[in-house]
Design a protein around this motif. Structure first.
Motif, PDB file in Angstrom:
ATOM      1  N   ALA A  33       0.801  -1.115   0.130  1.00 45.06           N
ATOM      2  CA  ALA A  33       0.132   0.010  -0.028  1.00 45.06           C
ATOM      3  C   ALA A  33       0.893   1.424  -0.035  1.00 45.06           C
ATOM      4  CB  ALA A  33      -0.838   0.143   1.200  1.00 45.06           C
ATOM      5  N   ALA A  34       1.933   1.248   0.620  1.00 43.75           N
ATOM      6  CA  ALA A  34       2.884   2.399   0.934  1.00 43.75           C
ATOM      7  C   ALA A  34       3.542   2.617  -0.541  1.00 43.75           C
ATOM      8  CB  ALA A  34       3.824   2.029   1.807  1.00 43.75           C
ATOM      9  N   LEU A  35       3.795   1.573  -1.165  1.00 45.26           N
ATOM     10  CA  LEU A  35       4.768   1.713  -2.408  1.00 45.26           C
ATOM     11  C   LEU A  35       3.505   2.161  -3.544  1.00 45.26           C
ATOM     12  CD1 LEU A  35       6.854  -1.492  -2.398  1.00 45.26           C
ATOM     13  CD2 LEU A  35       7.700   0.810  -2.305  1.00 45.26           C
ATOM     14  N   TYR A  36       2.550   1.633  -3.484  1.00 47.03           N
ATOM     15  CA  TYR A  36       1.355   2.058  -4.542  1.00 47.03           C
ATOM     16  C   TYR A  36       1.290   3.587  -4.425  1.00 47.03           C
ATOM     17  CZ  TYR A  36      -2.856   2.059  -7.291  1.00 47.03           C
ATOM     18  OH  TYR A  36      -3.475   2.076  -8.159  1.00 47.03           O
ATOM     19  N   THR A  37       1.152   3.926  -3.011  1.00 43.88           N
ATOM     20  CA  THR A  37       0.641   5.419  -2.770  1.00 43.88           C
ATOM     21  C   THR A  37       1.980   6.225  -3.131  1.00 43.88           C
ATOM     22  OG1 THR A  37      -0.772   4.589  -0.916  1.00 43.88           O
ATOM     23  CG2 THR A  37      -0.157   6.835  -0.748  1.00 43.88           C
ATOM     24  N   ILE A  38       3.262   6.020  -2.883  1.00 42.74           N
ATOM     25  CA  ILE A  38       4.367   6.769  -3.177  1.00 42.74           C
ATOM     26  C   ILE A  38       4.200   6.751  -4.713  1.00 42.74           C
ATOM     27  CG2 ILE A  38       6.916   6.567  -3.583  1.00 42.74           C
ATOM     28  CD1 ILE A  38       6.766   5.041  -0.577  1.00 42.74           C
ATOM     29  N   ILE A  39       4.080   5.911  -5.519  1.00 43.19           N
ATOM     30  CA  ILE A  39       4.002   6.062  -7.012  1.00 43.19           C
ATOM     31  C   ILE A  39       2.828   6.940  -7.369  1.00 43.19           C
ATOM     32  CG2 ILE A  39       3.667   4.885  -9.315  1.00 43.19           C
ATOM     33  CD1 ILE A  39       5.353   2.463  -7.717  1.00 43.19           C
ATOM     34  N   GLN A  40       1.761   6.851  -6.683  1.00 42.85           N
ATOM     35  CA  GLN A  40       0.593   7.347  -7.051  1.00 42.85           C
ATOM     36  C   GLN A  40       0.724   9.022  -6.886  1.00 42.85           C
ATOM     37  OE1 GLN A  40      -2.264   6.792  -9.132  1.00 42.85           O
ATOM     38  NE2 GLN A  40      -1.293   5.071  -9.737  1.00 42.85           N
ATOM     39  N   LEU A  41       1.069   9.208  -5.615  1.00 44.85           N
ATOM     40  CA  LEU A  41       1.105  10.594  -5.071  1.00 44.85           C
ATOM     41  C   LEU A  41       2.393  11.176  -5.590  1.00 44.85           C
ATOM     42  CD1 LEU A  41      -0.736  10.224  -1.936  1.00 44.85           C
ATOM     43  CD2 LEU A  41      -1.621  10.640  -4.252  1.00 44.85           C
ATOM     44  N   GLU A  42       3.415  10.809  -6.142  1.00 40.62           N
ATOM     45  CA  GLU A  42       4.712  11.215  -6.205  1.00 40.62           C
ATOM     46  C   GLU A  42       5.406  11.750  -4.998  1.00 40.62           C
ATOM     47  OE1 GLU A  42       4.904  12.576 -10.820  1.00 40.62           O
ATOM     48  OE2 GLU A  42       2.894  12.891 -10.066  1.00 40.62           O
ATOM     49  N   ASN A  43       5.189  11.140  -3.760  1.00 37.16           N
ATOM     50  CA  ASN A  43       5.968  11.655  -2.721  1.00 37.16           C
ATOM     51  C   ASN A  43       6.132  10.488  -1.994  1.00 37.16           C
ATOM     52  OD1 ASN A  43       6.742  13.188  -0.350  1.00 37.16           O
ATOM     53  ND2 ASN A  43       4.679  13.543   0.143  1.00 37.16           N
ATOM     54  N   ASP A  44       7.508  10.428  -1.441  1.00 39.96           N
ATOM     55  CA  ASP A  44       8.073   9.012  -0.371  1.00 39.96           C
ATOM     56  C   ASP A  44       7.663   9.234   0.847  1.00 39.96           C
ATOM     57  OD1 ASP A  44       9.947  11.194  -0.007  1.00 39.96           O
ATOM     58  OD2 ASP A  44      11.603   9.634  -0.571  1.00 39.96           O
ATOM     59  N   ARG A  45       7.131  10.584   1.130  1.00 39.92           N
ATOM     60  CA  ARG A  45       6.710  10.764   2.620  1.00 39.92           C
ATOM     61  C   ARG A  45       5.130  10.312   2.740  1.00 39.92           C
ATOM     62  NH1 ARG A  45      10.838  14.004   1.910  1.00 39.92           N
ATOM     63  NH2 ARG A  45      12.081  14.668   3.845  1.00 39.92           N
ATOM     64  N   ILE A  46       4.851   9.198   3.086  1.00 38.60           N
ATOM     65  CA  ILE A  46       3.493   8.666   3.178  1.00 38.60           C
ATOM     66  C   ILE A  46       3.487   7.901   4.528  1.00 38.60           C
ATOM     67  CG2 ILE A  46       2.115   6.642   2.113  1.00 38.60           C
ATOM     68  CD1 ILE A  46       2.460   9.199   0.489  1.00 38.60           C
ATOM     69  N   VAL A  47       2.507   7.798   5.189  1.00 37.52           N
ATOM     70  CA  VAL A  47       2.220   7.169   6.377  1.00 37.52           C
ATOM     71  C   VAL A  47       0.645   6.280   6.079  1.00 37.52           C
ATOM     72  CG1 VAL A  47       3.562   8.185   7.881  1.00 37.52           C
ATOM     73  CG2 VAL A  47       1.076   8.904   7.673  1.00 37.52           C
ATOM     74  N   THR A  48       0.640   5.172   6.794  1.00 40.58           N
ATOM     75  CA  THR A  48      -0.349   4.334   7.067  1.00 40.58           C
ATOM     76  C   THR A  48      -1.397   5.003   7.987  1.00 40.58           C
ATOM     77  OG1 THR A  48       0.624   2.278   6.380  1.00 40.58           O
ATOM     78  CG2 THR A  48      -1.736   2.059   7.541  1.00 40.58           C
ATOM     79  N   LYS A  49      -2.527   5.580   8.059  1.00 41.93           N
ATOM     80  CA  LYS A  49      -3.521   6.010   8.949  1.00 41.93           C
ATOM     81  C   LYS A  49      -4.485   5.105   9.718  1.00 41.93           C
ATOM     82  CE  LYS A  49      -6.825   9.876   9.639  1.00 41.93           C
ATOM     83  NZ  LYS A  49      -6.801   9.979  11.074  1.00 41.93           N
ATOM     84  N   PHE A  50      -4.997   4.188   8.797  1.00 45.42           N
ATOM     85  CA  PHE A  50      -5.985   3.454   9.084  1.00 45.42           C
ATOM     86  C   PHE A  50      -6.036   2.173   8.147  1.00 45.42           C
ATOM     87  CE2 PHE A  50     -10.496   2.123   8.321  1.00 45.42           C
ATOM     88  CZ  PHE A  50     -10.891   1.867   9.518  1.00 45.42           C
TER      89      PHE A  50
END
Length: 130
Positions: A33-50
């Motif tokens: 989920a983190a890798l997918y989100t990093i690629i989608q949002l083009e930002n490596d500062r991602i955290v899981t909230k829920f």
């Protein structure tokens, strides 16, 4: 659902019952989920909230190959909501589903940051637009 990652269930991934340890599987899901989100949002500062309720539907054993699928449920202002299915690659039997995983976009100081995205983007499309 797009299945992006495959994992091979090895001896170190097993619980005392000889099946895939649920905590290991959840760690793999969180990482995907983190890798997918990093690629989608083009930002490596991602955290899981829920992570919503999870549903273990079957198990995996040593030697099984599993695949992890991720889909976007919605784009928020600072977040992206995903759902996930993990299945046995060979039998296509579902192992686990997670209805909602909320990932949050952060700035360099660790504060939430709007990402400006509203739809799924593929890297190949970004490259062809340059």
């Amino acid at each position: 659902m797009r299945f992006h990652t495959r994992k091979w269930v090895k001896p170190e991934d097993l619980n005392a019952n000889g099946t895939l340890f649920g905590g290991r599987l959840l760690a793999w899901i969180d990482e995907e989920a983190a890798l997918y989100t990093i690629i989608q949002l083009e930002n490596d500062r991602i955290v899981t909230k829920f992570m919503s309720e999870i549903n273990f539907m079957s198990s995996a054993r040593q030697g099984d190959i599993i695949e992890i699928g991720i889909d976007v449920v919605k784009f928020g202002k600072t977040s992206i909501t995903l759902n996930c299915e993990v299945r046995n690659k060979m039998t296509r039997e579902t192992i686990i589903t997670v209805d909602n995983i909320i990932m949050v976009n952060l700035d360099k100081n660790g504060n939430t940051k709007p990402h400006g995205k509203t739809k799924i983007e593929f890297v190949s499309d970004r490259l062809s637009n340059q």
